[in-house]
Design an enzyme around this catalytic site. Sequence first.
Site, short mmCIF file in Angstrom:
data_model
loop_
_atom_site.label_atom_id
_atom_site.label_comp_id
_atom_site.label_asym_id
_atom_site.label_seq_id
_atom_site.Cartn_x
_atom_site.Cartn_y
_atom_site.Cartn_z
N SER A 133 0.83 -1.20 0.00
CA SER A 133 0.00 0.00 0.00
C SER A 133 0.86 1.25 0.00
O SER A 133 1.90 1.31 0.67
CB SER A 133 -0.91 0.00 1.23
OG SER A 133 -1.79 1.09 1.22
N CYS A 155 -7.18 -0.57 11.38
CA CYS A 155 -8.38 -1.04 10.68
C CYS A 155 -9.44 -1.57 11.62
O CYS A 155 -10.56 -1.82 11.22
CB CYS A 155 -7.99 -2.13 9.68
SG CYS A 155 -6.88 -1.54 8.39
#
Length: 388
Positions: free
Chosen positions: A197, A322
């Site tokens: 990412s 998350c």
Amino acid sequence: MIYLDYNASTPVDPRVASLVQEASRAYANPSSTQHGAGQQAAELVEHARQRLATAVHRTPREIVFTAGASEAAAIGIIGAMLGDPYRRNAVIAATEHKAIIQAAEAGARLGGGEVRVASVGHSGLLDLSHLNELVDDSVSVVAVMAANNETGVMGPVAQASVIARNRGALFFSDVTQLLGKGDIVDVSTHADLMVCSSHKLYGPKGAGALIASRHTQKALFPVFGGGGQEFGLRGGTSNVPALAGFGLAAELATHSLPATMRRLTALRDQLWDGLRDLGAVEINGADAPRVCNTLNVRIVGADAEAVMASLPDVAVSSGSACQSAVPTPSHVLLAMGRSTTAAGESLRLSVGTPTTDADIRASIAKLFAAALRVRELTGDLERRLDDA
């Protein structure tokens, strides 16, 4: 504000930000290569693909751009589980990122398979014997992350990949927390599928990648086929500015890697040396190899949420970003055999390239004061309950 949450996200490098702004002027659709404006946008995307490929020791054709590592994981894992009608099962390590766990569970539901979970030891290292027991001819993909996002523990990817390939399964590894902070040559050599990412290595949000050979790509069911972009695996118009920034961020991180690793290791160790004086503190994953910037510490007798509430000017975390909105103990620490109490007393501290020696010294003092205050309040409460 002192920022010690670089595993959650990083600030955009000024050089990357400049390129993102410049690339924003390339407004055309990069798939519209019939005209010059579209060709300009396409060239930016392909340059980014080349830069990332170099950073991960692969070829540009192996880079499938996505909106992030979580999306890339879904494309790779679900695609693998649906790609072979005789192999609908997946094996994952117990400490995988929630995105990998949920992708495997979705693949199992869609394909009628199952997810098998390989255990880890007290240090967080994967139990290779257990992994070997779980992988058979019904397994399509085996997932073992390169570096854990909560503890920094680095997985035995080479050994795990041999187990997967001996059974004909694809080997998947999440390199999001390793890219730019460690050497990924070994992982790239052994993994059939990798994901990463942009915003974890000083690039913009909204960009990620699935990395796989052409042969492996062809074995995946196209979950997000769409208009055929990204070699038919991820449809949709490319986010040109974000991808351009991602490519440059990967290039910059790779070029400075040796110096970055030395510096971040020194800062991480300095932080731990200061916190040890609190007494009754321990590192989660202390006996395992860990990525250079990550420290997961249990402060006995000090609830992590309470400590963070007493640290308004120091940004740390109690687990994965998350799942930070979910008030449950870390599944990673529980899988390592920690009690609910121990997991609830653990903080993740992650340093980054902007972190300074002064930041570390100030953070130690503030963490010290906050932990002692929480311990004092906890002791007072326990005494009152005993008196009652």
